[in-house]
Design a protein around this motif. Structure first.
Motif, PDB file in Angstrom:
ATOM      1  N   LEU A 156       0.841  -1.194   0.000  1.00  0.00           N
ATOM      2  CA  LEU A 156       0.000   0.000   0.000  1.00  0.00           C
ATOM      3  C   LEU A 156       0.875   1.243   0.000  1.00  0.00           C
ATOM      4  O   LEU A 156       1.813   1.358   0.798  1.00  0.00           O
ATOM      5  CB  LEU A 156      -0.908  -0.017   1.239  1.00  0.00           C
ATOM      6  CG  LEU A 156      -1.873   1.158   1.382  1.00  0.00           C
ATOM      7  CD1 LEU A 156      -2.873   1.175   0.240  1.00  0.00           C
ATOM      8  CD2 LEU A 156      -2.584   1.096   2.727  1.00  0.00           C
TER       9      LEU A 156
ATOM     10  N   TRP B 252      -0.298   4.425   0.457  1.00  0.00           N
ATOM     11  CA  TRP B 252      -0.873   5.572   1.147  1.00  0.00           C
ATOM     12  C   TRP B 252       0.152   6.110   2.153  1.00  0.00           C
ATOM     13  O   TRP B 252       0.699   5.352   2.959  1.00  0.00           O
ATOM     14  CB  TRP B 252      -2.135   5.179   1.897  1.00  0.00           C
ATOM     15  CG  TRP B 252      -3.301   4.782   1.039  1.00  0.00           C
ATOM     16  CD1 TRP B 252      -3.287   4.541  -0.299  1.00  0.00           C
ATOM     17  CD2 TRP B 252      -4.642   4.580   1.477  1.00  0.00           C
ATOM     18  NE1 TRP B 252      -4.539   4.181  -0.728  1.00  0.00           N
ATOM     19  CE2 TRP B 252      -5.397   4.208   0.342  1.00  0.00           C
ATOM     20  CE3 TRP B 252      -5.283   4.674   2.706  1.00  0.00           C
ATOM     21  CZ2 TRP B 252      -6.761   3.920   0.412  1.00  0.00           C
ATOM     22  CZ3 TRP B 252      -6.639   4.397   2.784  1.00  0.00           C
ATOM     23  CH2 TRP B 252      -7.376   4.028   1.643  1.00  0.00           C
TER      24      TRP B 252
ATOM     25  N   LEU C 278      -6.543   4.740   7.083  1.00  0.00           N
ATOM     26  CA  LEU C 278      -6.366   3.337   7.458  1.00  0.00           C
ATOM     27  C   LEU C 278      -5.525   3.238   8.717  1.00  0.00           C
ATOM     28  O   LEU C 278      -4.388   3.711   8.761  1.00  0.00           O
ATOM     29  CB  LEU C 278      -5.695   2.555   6.324  1.00  0.00           C
ATOM     30  CG  LEU C 278      -5.423   1.077   6.590  1.00  0.00           C
ATOM     31  CD1 LEU C 278      -6.737   0.307   6.746  1.00  0.00           C
ATOM     32  CD2 LEU C 278      -4.597   0.469   5.467  1.00  0.00           C
TER      33      LEU C 278
ATOM     34  N   LEU D 280     -10.778   0.984   8.721  1.00  0.00           N
ATOM     35  CA  LEU D 280     -10.633   1.903   7.597  1.00  0.00           C
ATOM     36  C   LEU D 280     -11.763   2.918   7.692  1.00  0.00           C
ATOM     37  O   LEU D 280     -12.941   2.562   7.640  1.00  0.00           O
ATOM     38  CB  LEU D 280     -10.691   1.145   6.265  1.00  0.00           C
ATOM     39  CG  LEU D 280     -10.730   1.976   4.978  1.00  0.00           C
ATOM     40  CD1 LEU D 280      -9.496   2.860   4.866  1.00  0.00           C
ATOM     41  CD2 LEU D 280     -10.855   1.068   3.759  1.00  0.00           C
TER      42      LEU D 280
ATOM     43  N   GLU E 219      -3.119  -5.113   3.898  1.00  0.00           N
ATOM     44  CA  GLU E 219      -3.456  -3.687   3.921  1.00  0.00           C
ATOM     45  C   GLU E 219      -3.859  -3.195   2.532  1.00  0.00           C
ATOM     46  O   GLU E 219      -4.802  -2.428   2.380  1.00  0.00           O
ATOM     47  CB  GLU E 219      -2.265  -2.867   4.431  1.00  0.00           C
ATOM     48  CG  GLU E 219      -2.086  -2.880   5.933  1.00  0.00           C
ATOM     49  CD  GLU E 219      -1.127  -1.799   6.404  1.00  0.00           C
ATOM     50  OE1 GLU E 219      -0.328  -1.302   5.582  1.00  0.00           O
ATOM     51  OE2 GLU E 219      -1.190  -1.438   7.599  1.00  0.00           O
TER      52      GLU E 219
ATOM     53  N   ALA F 159      -7.520  -1.688   1.668  1.00  0.00           N
ATOM     54  CA  ALA F 159      -7.598  -0.299   1.226  1.00  0.00           C
ATOM     55  C   ALA F 159      -8.351  -0.157  -0.098  1.00  0.00           C
ATOM     56  O   ALA F 159      -8.836   0.940  -0.409  1.00  0.00           O
ATOM     57  CB  ALA F 159      -6.197   0.288   1.097  1.00  0.00           C
TER      58      ALA F 159
END
Length: 293
Positions: A82, A84, A218, A234, A279, A283
């Motif tokens: 992920l 992010w 998250l 989340l 994750e 997400a």
């Protein structure tokens, strides 16, 4: 004289003298050259044949031990990470690590991971997550969206009601769950995301802000009771004011039973050893929840 004496006499004669002529020497030389060439050719043929057999054998072994060359092999699963970013704020210092309660210990052979614990901060813009009813239409629509976002998983309806949607998420590791709740807090997506940043985490949450102002946040994995229950949250703060909280759980319908003296279900099974999604997989649900009507 008898026959035996005659035969002995016939054999008892001197052998003819050997004669060596130029023609004999040339013939003998040609035979030797031919024999040497023939031997050399046989050696070359044997060497080439040996190389051919060796190459064939090596190719055969390489094919047997190179799954990428097999057309009928299942490709290796590549786990995506992920991207992010985390909220730019310092991490917090844990006050300890979590230990399951003696009343509901984890199953035998399942070690309790030393998950660090940090105090949660209650949101200032408090609101009830059951304040936003969810219709049966929403359940069907979101179930279809979750299946599209996670085609590699088996998604099935769980024990949903008008305030919470639950799905079972199953793979080879067992069955976990996704729970969806909604509410309408006071404030903007930005202020509410900041307000809900520390929900028991020790590291800042990962956050992605969309161009329309919607914020997806998250959090890390947290332990809860009973058993060795794992939960990851989340948060989706939509531009229209709707707040949606998705909870990823390491248990699902197989770990629940009807409550004996009240409506609903109670937890009876310990669940699976880990969360059913990475994750990155979890997400994926943020953008679809941000866009669904």
């Amino acid at each position: 004289m008898n026959i035996e004496d005659e035969l002995r006499g016939a054999l008892d004669v001197p052998a003819p003298p050997p004669t060596t002529t130029l023609d004999h020497v040339l013939k003998r030389g040609r035979r030797r050259v031919f024999a040497r060439r023939a031997g050399a050719m046989l050696g070359v043929v044997a060497a080439v044949a040996g190389i051919g057999i060796g190459v064939t054998t090596l190719n055969h072994v390489a094919l047997e031990h190179a799954p990428a060359d097999r057309l009928n092999e299942t490709p290796a699963t590549v786990e995506r990470t992920l991207d992010w970013p985390r909220v730019n704020t310092p991490a917090r210092t844990p006050y300890g690590t979590w230990t399951p309660a003696a009343s509901a210990p984890p199953p035998a052979g399942r070690p309790a991971a030393p998950i660090p614990l940090c105090n949660a901060t209650d949101p200032k813009n408090g609101f009830g997550l059951s304040a936003e009813p969810l219709s049966a239409k929403s359940v069907d629509a979101w179930l279809d969206l979750v299946r599209r976002a996670l085609p590699e998983m088996t998604i099935a309806p769980g024990h949903s009601n008008e305030f919470a949607i639950e799905f079972d998420v199953t793979d080879s590791g067992g069955t976990g769950g996704i729970r969806i709740l909604a509410g309408r807090p006071i404030g903007t997506p930005q202020s509410n995301a900041d307000d809900g940043l520390w929900a028991g985490d020790c590291e800042p949450a990962r956050r992605l802000t969309r161009a329309d102002g919607t914020i997806m946040q998250l959090h890390g994995v947290r332990p809860v009771e009973p058993f060795l229950t794992l939960k990851q949250v989340l948060q989706v703060y939509r531009k229209d004011g709707l707040y949606v909280q998705l909870e990823l759980l390491n248990f699902g319908t197989p770990d629940l039973a009807p409550a004996p003296d009240q409506p609903g279900f109670i937890r009876t099974g310990p669940g699976r050893a880990n969360l059913p999604l990475t994750e990155e997989q979890f997400a994926r649900l943020g953008p679809i929840i941000a866009e669904v009507a």
